[in-house]
Each structure stands twice: as structure tokens, then as C-alpha cells.
Design a protein around this motif. Structure first.
Motif, PDB file in Angstrom:
ATOM      1  N   MET A   1       0.844  -1.164   0.000  1.00  0.00           N
ATOM      2  CA  MET A   1       0.000   0.000   0.000  1.00  0.00           C
ATOM      3  C   MET A   1       0.897   1.237   0.000  1.00  0.00           C
ATOM      4  O   MET A   1       1.719   1.406   0.883  1.00  0.00           O
ATOM      5  N   LYS A   2       0.734   2.040  -0.985  1.00  0.00           N
ATOM      6  CA  LYS A   2       1.403   3.338  -1.058  1.00  0.00           C
ATOM      7  C   LYS A   2       0.295   4.340  -1.326  1.00  0.00           C
ATOM      8  O   LYS A   2      -0.292   4.343  -2.403  1.00  0.00           O
ATOM      9  N   LYS A   3       0.004   5.159  -0.300  1.00  0.00           N
ATOM     10  CA  LYS A   3      -1.157   6.007  -0.444  1.00  0.00           C
ATOM     11  C   LYS A   3      -0.990   7.313   0.320  1.00  0.00           C
ATOM     12  O   LYS A   3      -0.394   7.342   1.387  1.00  0.00           O
ATOM     13  N   TYR A  81       1.395  10.731   3.963  1.00  0.00           N
ATOM     14  CA  TYR A  81       1.739   9.614   3.080  1.00  0.00           C
ATOM     15  C   TYR A  81       2.083   8.408   3.938  1.00  0.00           C
ATOM     16  O   TYR A  81       2.832   8.515   4.914  1.00  0.00           O
ATOM     17  N   GLU A  83       3.243   4.249   3.530  1.00  0.00           N
ATOM     18  CA  GLU A  83       3.663   3.150   2.666  1.00  0.00           C
ATOM     19  C   GLU A  83       3.871   1.923   3.536  1.00  0.00           C
ATOM     20  O   GLU A  83       4.630   1.947   4.504  1.00  0.00           O
TER      21      GLU A  83
END
Length: 103
Positions: A1-3, A81, A83
Motif C-alpha cells: 500500500m502506497k497512499k 503519506y 507506505e
């Protein structure tokens, strides 16, 4: 998950937004842990990075994810952010300590 998550949304209380983000993160972690492990691996390890706003992401411990989200909410940041990348790991074998007998 990179959000990148938005902490300020119209018509939503900031506490409810933070709760929904935490729920989404927990759901992702549970989903990753349910995946089958390769034969030679023992557990899932999570690499985590966190950044508030446009800062450079910094490596954080897995157990510090919710603390970091709370800190971002307290600092009243617009976004943050997160990750989280899962990888399979093998536990290191414990070495047996040899005890010497005193005669």
C-alpha cells in the motif's frame, strides 16, 4: 500500500476521518497476513514509511503506524503519506548456548 491520505474532508468530523483511515490500514494488514506464505518462510514482515504533507518519507516501525497517524491528526496536517509493503521472512534459528560444566 502506497497512499496519500486526506485528513480534512468536507462534511466529516476529523475524528471520523482518522478512524476510517485506521480501519483501512488494519484491513490491508489483515488481508496481507491472510496470504499464503512461501514454503521456506515463517511470517510476514512489513516495511513502513510515513511522511506528513510533502516531507520526505521516513522509515517507521510497524507498531508505530497508528501513533504516526495520530500525530499527523494532532498537527492538523492536510495530508500524510503512508507506505506499507509486506514481505515474507524466515525467523532466525536460535543458537543453543553451550554450557561448560565446572569440575
Amino acid at each position: 500500500m502506497k497512499k496519500t491520505f486526506k485528513l480534512k474532508q468536507e462534511n466529516k468530523h476529523p475524528d471520523r476521518v482518522v478512524d476510517s483511515i485506521k480501519y483501512e490500514v488494519r484491513k490491508y494488514i489483515k488481508r496481507e497476513k491472510r496470504k499464503t506464505l512461501p514454503e521456506d518462510k515463517d511470517f510476514w514482515f512489513f516495511n513502513c514509511k510515513f511522511a506528513i504533507g510533502d516531507d520526505e518519507p521516513k522509515v517507521i516501525d510497524f507498531i508505530d503506524i497508528t501513533k504516526s497517524i495520530d500525530e499527523a491528526a494532532k498537527s492538523e496536517a492536510e495530508t500524510f503519506y503512508l507506505e506499507i509493503l509486506a514481505r515474507a521472512e524466515k525467523r532466525p534459528e536460535k543458537e543453543e548456548e553451550e554450557t561448560e560444566e565446572v569440575e
